[in-house]
Scaffold this motif. Structure first.
Motif, PDB file in Angstrom:
ATOM      1  N   VAL A 425       0.829  -1.205   0.000  1.00 32.29           N
ATOM      2  CA  VAL A 425       0.000   0.000   0.000  1.00 32.29           C
ATOM      3  C   VAL A 425       0.864   1.255   0.000  1.00 32.29           C
ATOM      4  CG1 VAL A 425      -1.688   1.314   1.333  1.00 32.29           C
ATOM      5  CG2 VAL A 425      -1.948  -1.159   1.080  1.00 32.29           C
ATOM      6  N   LEU A 452      -1.564   8.212   5.393  1.00 33.25           N
ATOM      7  CA  LEU A 452      -2.285   7.131   6.053  1.00 33.25           C
ATOM      8  C   LEU A 452      -2.645   7.517   7.485  1.00 33.25           C
ATOM      9  CD1 LEU A 452      -0.279   4.009   4.821  1.00 33.25           C
ATOM     10  CD2 LEU A 452      -2.553   4.723   4.081  1.00 33.25           C
ATOM     11  N   ARG A 463       1.380  -0.488   8.480  1.00 28.55           N
ATOM     12  CA  ARG A 463       0.391  -0.700   7.436  1.00 28.55           C
ATOM     13  C   ARG A 463       0.921  -0.354   6.055  1.00 28.55           C
ATOM     14  NH1 ARG A 463      -3.624  -4.143   8.766  1.00 28.55           N
ATOM     15  NH2 ARG A 463      -4.507  -3.675  10.806  1.00 28.55           N
ATOM     16  N   ALA A 464       1.806   0.617   5.976  1.00 31.00           N
ATOM     17  CA  ALA A 464       2.357   1.010   4.672  1.00 31.00           C
ATOM     18  C   ALA A 464       3.150  -0.120   4.035  1.00 31.00           C
ATOM     19  CB  ALA A 464       3.230   2.255   4.821  1.00 31.00           C
ATOM     20  N   ARG A 476      -9.151  -0.092   3.496  1.00 27.89           N
ATOM     21  CA  ARG A 476      -8.829   0.071   2.077  1.00 27.89           C
ATOM     22  C   ARG A 476      -9.457   1.353   1.524  1.00 27.89           C
ATOM     23  NH1 ARG A 476      -9.264  -5.806   1.622  1.00 27.89           N
ATOM     24  NH2 ARG A 476     -11.487  -5.608   1.149  1.00 27.89           N
ATOM     25  N   ALA A 479      -7.373   4.173   2.643  1.00 24.59           N
ATOM     26  CA  ALA A 479      -6.129   4.200   1.873  1.00 24.59           C
ATOM     27  C   ALA A 479      -6.361   4.825   0.498  1.00 24.59           C
ATOM     28  CB  ALA A 479      -5.561   2.790   1.732  1.00 24.59           C
ATOM     29  N   SER A 483      -4.560   8.090  -1.072  1.00 22.13           N
ATOM     30  CA  SER A 483      -3.890   8.148  -2.379  1.00 22.13           C
ATOM     31  C   SER A 483      -4.329   9.365  -3.167  1.00 22.13           C
ATOM     32  CB  SER A 483      -4.173   6.869  -3.177  1.00 22.13           C
ATOM     33  OG  SER A 483      -5.524   6.834  -3.616  1.00 22.13           O
TER      34      SER A 483
END
Length: 657
Positions: A425, A452, A463-464, A476, A479, A483
């Motif tokens: 991610v 994030l 998490r990254a 998700r 995320a 983005s």
């Protein structure tokens, strides 16, 4: 018993057999020449064509050489040539097939036609033709078999890549302005790598059999060198006298080919792919919307309440995005189906515009068209389209990266398909900074972690480094929002960005988007089914029905001044907890129209209580009603009058809010 469980599973047995055979082949290829080369070269003219014995398990050939030693010694050359031929077919075939998925329409059709024509030739015939061109010998055999494998691999990888190329994470990469080669290598190939590798493994067996066949015909390896095919040809000359001379190399060809061909099927299931709402007025509803609107007005005291001030502010601001007469159609059984039609739209910097409507009304298609993310077989056209002061041409694909790469952010509706399952991610979020801003990998990753953290993902540093399948659905979605904020977009298009979030995180995300809009002057186009979210967040609301904008209204006016019957129907279909006790849910009678067979009049006429002959014959255009308020209706009604006149038609069909 647990240790023997694989015996009861045919796939497990096949896997173990393949592992044993492949391990034996690897050993022979790596060490066979060292161990048996000297024995294979030793000949004894006095003992030709000896039968099988303890000294010579497969007997000897015409000049007394040990057949088994020669078969084992030939393993290296046989496997080496097969690997080389398979590599040629796989590398060139995959490059053509995957490249075809990212090329323009003309080159795509050209390559697809070339692949289809080449598949019409039998593989062995093509191999013989190439071998005849390059001459007999190992080079001609490898090139012949390798080139014969190209069409099949091109078609196979083309089918896989076309599916991956249509995914939303590839569309997201295009929004970022990622080039075609990078999309092919980074976003498509990792997601189709498993079936390609498994098929490539099987192609080694095909190559081995093909090269052995050419050597058997005298077109491959030439004496004094030898592979299994050449040994088989020599053994067949004396097969009636000493059959083991032919059985030995023939058995090796069969076992090796079988091992490679079964390996792909055997291991195909070993590692699953990572994946990769009686129309009556509602006092409680009105109070809830009024409360949301008043909170918004208190939070933004500069928001114009007077219609004239809103008109002056909009006309005085330069348009960030302006499109006129936008049409989008898809192929249908009886001709093009208009998914979006006659849309005129303008967004000014800093404006937050909401788009609402039932599912299938054209909201997402409109957003994709504004981001120039539509692909064939869809067709699109517009009278005029400008973005950030530059004109956008309908088919100028080469200009889209420059225009939209850093100036537009897109939060897709389905994060499960929008995030690349094969890339971590953090790396996906960092890609925009690296591609467009020239930021270093470390700097981009730090910013990804910060984004994030801003969308309230716990432990963002950890998490990254995870893959999308390790995130929950709500994470998700957050995320995806992160983005969209990685660059400095002038326009952020968010398609259902808060659907999978709980109310606490939803409120935080909306505050974050509002802060980004206020601080950077970025405009936001928010698509949502939650009208309360749209009212509390947006300045203006577009209501879509059957691909058209039927009402354009300031969000402060939505509850009290909405004039189109469909808009009021949407509002009253929203359930309110204060009025649900003992009452059925409010619904909109009828069904949305079939876009393949639209009537000539108003699309909502069949569901409208106020429709007359004029509504059924003539389609109304979007016309200014009062100040910034426009409506496409022959009989617009004030909200109070509409609430009194609408009655429940008794339908059980519920709108897809």
């Amino acid at each position: 018993m647990a240790k023997l469980s694989f015996v009861r599973r045919p796939r497990g047995v096949t896997q173990y057999v393949c592992l044993v055979l492949l391990a034996a082949l690897a050993f022979l290829a790596l060490f066979g020449h060292t161990i048996w080369a000297a024995q294979a070269a030793r000949f004894d003219p006095a003992r030709p064509l000896q039968p099988a014995s303890s000294a010579h398990i497969l007997g000897t050939d015409q000049i007394g050489r040990d057949v088994l030693a020669r078969v084992l010694n030939a393993s290296l050359l046989s496997v080496e040539l097969a690997l080389m031929a398979a590599a040629i077919g796989v590398v060139i075939g995959v490059t053509i097939g995957v490249g075809q998925a990212v090329l323009g329409p003309f080159l795509r059709r050209l390559l697809a036609s070339a692949i289809t024509i080449s598949l019409a030739f039998p593989g062995l015939l093509l191999a013989l033709l190439v071998n005849a061109i390059f001459g007999a010998g190992p080079t001609g055999a490898v090139l012949g078999v390798g080139i014969a494998l190209i069409p099949a691999f091109a078609r196979f990888s083309q089918a896989l890549a076309s599916s991956a190329a249509g995914s939303e994470y590839v569309a997201a990469a295009r929004v970022l302005g990622v080039g075609r080669v990078r999309i092919m290598v980074r976003h498509i190939l990792p997601n189709i790598a498993k079936p390609l590798l498994l098929t490539a493994l099987g192609s080694v067996g095909t190559s081995l059999v093909g090269i052995s066949a050419l050597s058997f015909l005298g077109l491959g390896v030439q004496p004094p060198n030898y592979d299994w095919g050449e040994l088989l040809q020599a053994g067949l000359q004396v097969v009636y006298i000493r059959p083991m001379s032919a059985i030995g190399p023939g058995l090796m060809i069969v076992l090796a080919g079988l091992a490679f061909n079964l390996a792909g099927e055997a291991f195909a299931g070993s590692h699953p792919r990572i994946s990769v709402g009686e129309f009556t007025g509602s006092a409680g509803l009105t109070r809830r919307f009024a409360l949301a609107t008043s909170r918004l007005a208190n939070r933004r005291p500069d928001r114009a309440a007077d219609a004239d001030e809103l008109v002056v502010a909009a006309s005085a601001s330069p348009k960030l995005l302006s499109v006129r007469d936008l049409h989008v159609a898809f192929p249908g059984r009886s001709g093009p189906v208009a998914a979006v039609r006659d849309v005129d739209l303008a967004i000014v910097p800093g404006e937050r515009l909401g788009v609402v409507g039932e599912s299938g009304s054209g909201k997402t298609t409109l957003a994709l068209a504004l981001a120039c993310l539509l692909e064939r077989p869809a067709t699109w056209r517009w009278g005029e389209f400008t973005f950030d002061g530059e004109s956008v041409k309908a088919d100028a694909h080469s200009e889209y990266r420059r225009l939209f790469g850093t100036k537009l952010g897109f939060v897709f509706q389905d994060p499960a398909n929008s995030l690349n399952p094969a890339i971590r991610v953090g790396a996906q979020l960092a890609e925009l900074r690296q591609v467009h801003y020239g930021a270093s990998r470390a700097e981009s990753r730090r910013m990804a972690v910060d984004r994030l953290r801003e969308v309230q993902i716990p432990s963002p540093e950890i998490r990254a480094r995870q893959y999308p399948h390790e995130f929950s659905g709500g994470m998700r979605q957050r995320a995806m929002i992160a983005s969209g904020l990685m660059g400095s977009p002038r326009l952020l298009i968010a398609d259902e960005p808060t659907t999978a979030l709980d109310v606490t995180v939803q409120a935080h995300i909306l505050r974050l988007l509002e802060r980004v809009s206020d601080e950077t002057g970025a405009a936001v186009l928010l698509i949502s089914h939650d009208i309360s979210v749209v009212v509390s967040f947006c300045h203006r609301v577009l209501v879509m029905y059957a691909g058209r904008v039927v009402e354009d209204i300031p969000s402060d006016w939505l509850v009290s001044r909405a004039a189109h019957p469909y808009t009021r129907a949407l509002i009253h279909a929203v359930p309110d907890i204060d009025d649900l006790a003992g009452q059925p849910l409010t619904t909109i009678p009828g069904q949305p129209p079939n876009l393949e067979n639209l009537s000539t009049g108003c699309s909502f006429a069949a569901r409208c209580a106020f429709a007359d002959d004029k509504c059924r014959e003539d389609d109304p255009v979007l016309t200014a009603l009062a100040g910034p308020h426009s409506v496409a209706c022959w009989h617009p009604r004030p909200s109070e009058e509409l609430a009194d006149e609408l009655t429940d038609a008794g339908s059980s069909n519920r709108s897809a809010l």
